[in-house]
Scaffold this active site. Structure first.
Site, short mmCIF file in Angstrom:
data_model
loop_
_atom_site.label_atom_id
_atom_site.label_comp_id
_atom_site.label_asym_id
_atom_site.label_seq_id
_atom_site.Cartn_x
_atom_site.Cartn_y
_atom_site.Cartn_z
N ASP A 174 -13.19 16.90 18.07
CA ASP A 174 -13.82 17.27 19.18
C ASP A 174 -14.10 18.94 18.56
O ASP A 174 -13.78 19.93 18.92
CB ASP A 174 -13.26 17.94 20.79
N HIS A 207 -3.52 11.16 19.33
CA HIS A 207 -3.10 12.27 20.22
C HIS A 207 -1.78 12.02 19.45
O HIS A 207 -1.48 13.42 18.96
CB HIS A 207 -2.73 11.53 21.18
N SER A 247 -11.43 7.21 19.48
CA SER A 247 -10.80 7.93 21.16
C SER A 247 -10.99 7.12 22.13
O SER A 247 -11.01 5.77 21.97
CB SER A 247 -12.53 8.18 21.12
P1 AMP Z 1 -8.33 13.82 24.59
O1 AMP Z 1 -7.44 13.08 25.06
O2 AMP Z 1 -9.29 13.27 24.08
O3 AMP Z 1 -9.03 15.08 25.42
O4 AMP Z 1 -7.89 14.60 23.26
C1 AMP Z 1 -7.15 15.11 22.99
C2 AMP Z 1 -6.82 16.22 21.72
O5 AMP Z 1 -6.17 14.88 20.83
C3 AMP Z 1 -8.73 16.64 21.06
O6 AMP Z 1 -7.81 17.84 20.61
C4 AMP Z 1 -8.76 15.87 20.90
O7 AMP Z 1 -9.14 16.88 20.02
C5 AMP Z 1 -7.79 15.04 19.86
N1 AMP Z 1 -8.45 13.69 19.77
C6 AMP Z 1 -9.08 13.09 19.69
N2 AMP Z 1 -8.88 11.63 18.95
C7 AMP Z 1 -8.77 12.23 18.21
C8 AMP Z 1 -8.62 11.80 16.92
N3 AMP Z 1 -9.60 10.47 16.28
N4 AMP Z 1 -8.04 12.29 16.02
C9 AMP Z 1 -7.65 13.77 15.86
N5 AMP Z 1 -7.50 14.21 16.87
C10 AMP Z 1 -7.73 13.50 17.50
#
Ligand code: AMP
Length: 280
Positions: A150, A37, A185
């Site tokens: 994602d 993030h 993640s």
């Molecule tokens: P989330 O909080 O899981 O909905 O993720 C929010 C944003 O962070 C989304 O655009 C995800 O694709 C991105 N994101 C989550 N994990 C990663 C990662 N390991 N590397 C890069 N971006 C990430």
């Protein structure tokens, strides 16, 4: 960094920023933040004048048997991480603010939403597209930042933006991994230490695919077979899918070529993990 929980006050702030002529960079998240993030926030800070981060665990993208209630939440830590990377505004609306009792309008990106993760999570991408468009309408971002982690999500968002003439530019940032290769993640927190070790095989399988491709093996079914074999060496992993697809249509490819997307989704115990690589 200012924190907004009220949609009304947040909208006023956005109007003020827009009037000042500043560009807005937006990073939507579900919180429980990690380096993945933060990489998006840093990029938004670098490329735009005003960085908005949202934290919202979006109920409409979870199935009835999924982990909405127990999704990891750590607001105190998230706030301090956003402060550290100097986000300008953190927007944390309550569910009731985003979805009134009589809410009934959804965005469906047909076709793409029913493939890959959409097979086991039939309403997931409808929820994602709906909340992202709602946030775009509130934040009015010039640029929104998403993670390649994602992959299907970002393909669907780009399609929605194109189909609905949304003027926000979509930027995709690379997957941030732990030192041992596990894709970061929020759900990694669910893993037991044994599962955490087993989970490494997902990225190993993607690296195997890449090395087979580099050694001139192009046949997708052969490569998927090798990936499957490697993953199944770890007991207790249930493969959801291993796919080699065209990144625009998400249609299965017969052969790996340049710009092919290789994805894997699997369950370890109760945790569902996804990972991918792009063959460049
Ligand atoms: P989330 O909080 O899981 O909905 O993720 C929010 C944003 O962070 C989304 O655009 C995800 O694709 C991105 N994101 C989550 N994990 C990663 C990662 N390991 N590397 C890069 N971006 C990430």
């Amino acid at each position: 960094m200012k924190i907004y929980r009220s949609v009304g006050l947040f909208k006023k702030k956005i109007d003020e920023i827009k009037k000042s002529g500043k560009t807005i960079g937006f990073v939507p998240t579900m919180g429980s933040l990690h380096e993945g993030h933060l990489s998006l926030i840093r990029k938004a800070k670098l490329e735009t004048d005003f960085c908005v981060v949202s934290i919202f665990v979006n109920p409409t993208q979870f199935g009835p048997k999924e982990d909405f209630k127990k999704y990891p939440r750590d607001l105190k830590k998230d706030i301090s991480m956003c402060r550290d990377v100097m986000a300008d505004v953190l927007f944390i609306p309550a569910v009731s603010m985003m979805y009134r009792d009589d809410f009934s309008t959804y965005v469906t990106v047909d076709g793409l939403s029913k493939k890959l993760c959409g097979i086991s999570r039939p309403y997931h991408f409808r929820g994602v597209a709906t909340i992202v468009l709602k946030f775009f309408n509130l934040v009015k971002p010039d640029v929104a930042y998403f993670g390649q982690k994602d992959a299907q999500q970002v393909i669907i968002i780009k399609k929605m933006v194109r189909d609905l003439d949304v003027s926000t530019k979509i930027k995709v940032m690379p997957i941030i991994r732990e030192k041992d290769g596990l894709a970061m993640s929020s759900r990694n927190k669910y893993l037991t230490s044994i599962e955490r070790k087993k989970a490494l095989v997902l990225y190993e399988s993607l690296k195997l695919a890449r090395s087979l491709y580099k050694s001139k093996e192009k046949k997708a079914f052969y490569i998927k077979g090798k990936m499957r074999k490697l993953i199944l060496k770890e007991k207790g992993i249930n493969i959801d899918y291993i796919s080699i697809v065209d990144p625009d249509s998400l249609n299965e490819a017969d052969k790996i070529g340049k710009n092919t997307l290789i994805l894997v989704a699997a369950r370890l115990g109760k945790t569902r993990l996804i990972d991918n690589i792009v063959i460049k």
